[in-house]
Scaffold this motif. Structure first.
Motif, PDB file in Angstrom:
ATOM      1  N   GLY A  46      -3.256  -2.843   1.345  1.00  0.00           N
ATOM      2  CA  GLY A  46      -4.082  -1.334   2.214  1.00  0.00           C
ATOM      3  C   GLY A  46      -3.593  -0.125   2.591  1.00  0.00           C
ATOM      4  N   GLY A  47      -2.251  -0.267   2.715  1.00  0.00           N
ATOM      5  CA  GLY A  47      -1.281   0.883   3.451  1.00  0.00           C
ATOM      6  C   GLY A  47      -1.903   1.845   4.152  1.00  0.00           C
TER       7      GLY A  47
ATOM      8  N   GLY B  55       0.780  -1.511  -0.023  1.00  0.00           N
ATOM      9  CA  GLY B  55       0.137   0.237  -0.402  1.00  0.00           C
ATOM     10  C   GLY B  55       0.724   1.368  -0.489  1.00  0.00           C
TER      11      GLY B  55
ATOM     12  N   SER C 274     -10.166  -2.818   2.831  1.00  0.00           N
ATOM     13  CA  SER C 274      -9.416  -2.131   2.383  1.00  0.00           C
ATOM     14  C   SER C 274      -8.408  -2.482   1.263  1.00  0.00           C
ATOM     15  N   THR C 275      -7.898  -3.296   1.546  1.00  0.00           N
ATOM     16  CA  THR C 275      -6.857  -3.941   0.763  1.00  0.00           C
ATOM     17  C   THR C 275      -7.606  -4.546  -1.339  1.00  0.00           C
TER      18      THR C 275
ATOM     19  N   ASN D 176      -8.252  -1.446  -2.998  1.00  0.00           N
ATOM     20  CA  ASN D 176      -6.619  -0.575  -3.785  1.00  0.00           C
ATOM     21  C   ASN D 176      -6.938  -2.241  -4.807  1.00  0.00           C
TER      22      ASN D 176
ATOM     23  N   GLY E 216      -6.383  -8.613  -2.874  1.00  0.00           N
ATOM     24  CA  GLY E 216      -5.968  -7.874  -1.813  1.00  0.00           C
ATOM     25  C   GLY E 216      -5.777  -9.301  -0.778  1.00  0.00           C
TER      26      GLY E 216
END
Ligand code: UTP
Length: 211
Positions: free
Chosen positions: A39-40, A9, A67-68, A71, A101
């Motif tokens: 996901g960062g 991420g 979240s990942t 992305n 992800g």
């Protein structure tokens, strides 16, 4: 042999312009690619936000996974490549590029990349990070931190081992390192997409090799 990329991420958000170069490079290499997207800051922000509602740990991990996946979806849409939510332990790769992800609460996308490499019988993971590679100590805290050219998985595990928690940040996840060690999968940690080309051509890479 398929090449697995753990697209951190941190790389995605901080080196956004490099993503075009990454796909350009991939399209000039004959191997297939499985890209696992991290996901960062998005994952950490969402996990911290969710914590305010006293959500249990497993569900915080799930927020990280979502979240990942956002992305990964963005990459899939942007570069018109297949998006997947398959179990990385049973992964198949029929297309030139597939992107995914996270998968299981408590893992990280590095763990997904390690299992994906195992199921695809790949011997290499390229871990794209905002850092140049693995340092002997945290380069954000110590000015005299030295970039390592080569490190063993057991030495890396000693260097980064700490308690796991949702949103924990590793240069390369020690759990993933253990899977790679057991299955003879090497990892290149780098911030330079050209290292993928160098690896394929058998040339010396700029980042750190973990074996
Ligand atoms: P990441 O894989 O993005 O972790 O997952 P990271 O170390 O921040 O990696 P980069 O920098 O993005 O590459 C973020 C969080 O999502 C949850 C974990 O809580 C993790 O800390 N997660 C992710 C899972 O629970 N399972 C997964 O398979 C992936």
């Amino acid at each position: 042999m398929p090449i697995v990329i753990s697209l951190g991420g941190s790389f995605l958000f901080e080196k956004r312009n490099e993503i075009d170069n990454l796909f350009d490079l991939i399209n000039h290499i004959k191997d297939k690619f499985l890209i696992v997207v991290g996901g960062g800051v998005l994952a950490r922000e969402y996990i911290n936000f969710a914590k305010q509602f006293k959500i249990e740990e497993e569900n915080l991990h799930y927020i990280g996974i979502l979240s990942t996946r956002i992305n990964a979806r963005i990459i899939s849409m942007a570069y018109n490549v297949k998006y997947s939510e398959e179990d990385p332990r049973k992964l198949k790769l029929h297309e030139k590029v597939k992107v995914m992800g996270g998968y299981l609460p408590g893992w990280t996308t590095d763990v997904c990349a390690a299992y994906a490499a195992k199921s695809l019988k790949s011997k290499i993971i390229v871990n794209l990070s905002k850092e140049k590679g693995v340092y002997d100590k945290d380069p954000n805290k110590f000015k005299d931190a030295k970039l390592l050219k080569l490190i063993s998985f057991s030495a890396l595990i000693k260097l980064v081992n700490e308690k796991r928690y949702p949103g924990a940040n590793y240069i390369f996840d020690p759990l993933a390192a253990e899977i790679c060690r057991k299955n003879n999968i090497s990892v290149i940690v780098t911030n330079d997409v050209e290292d993928i080309r160098k690896y394929v051509d058998g040339k010396k890479v700029n980042g750190t090799i973990i074996i």
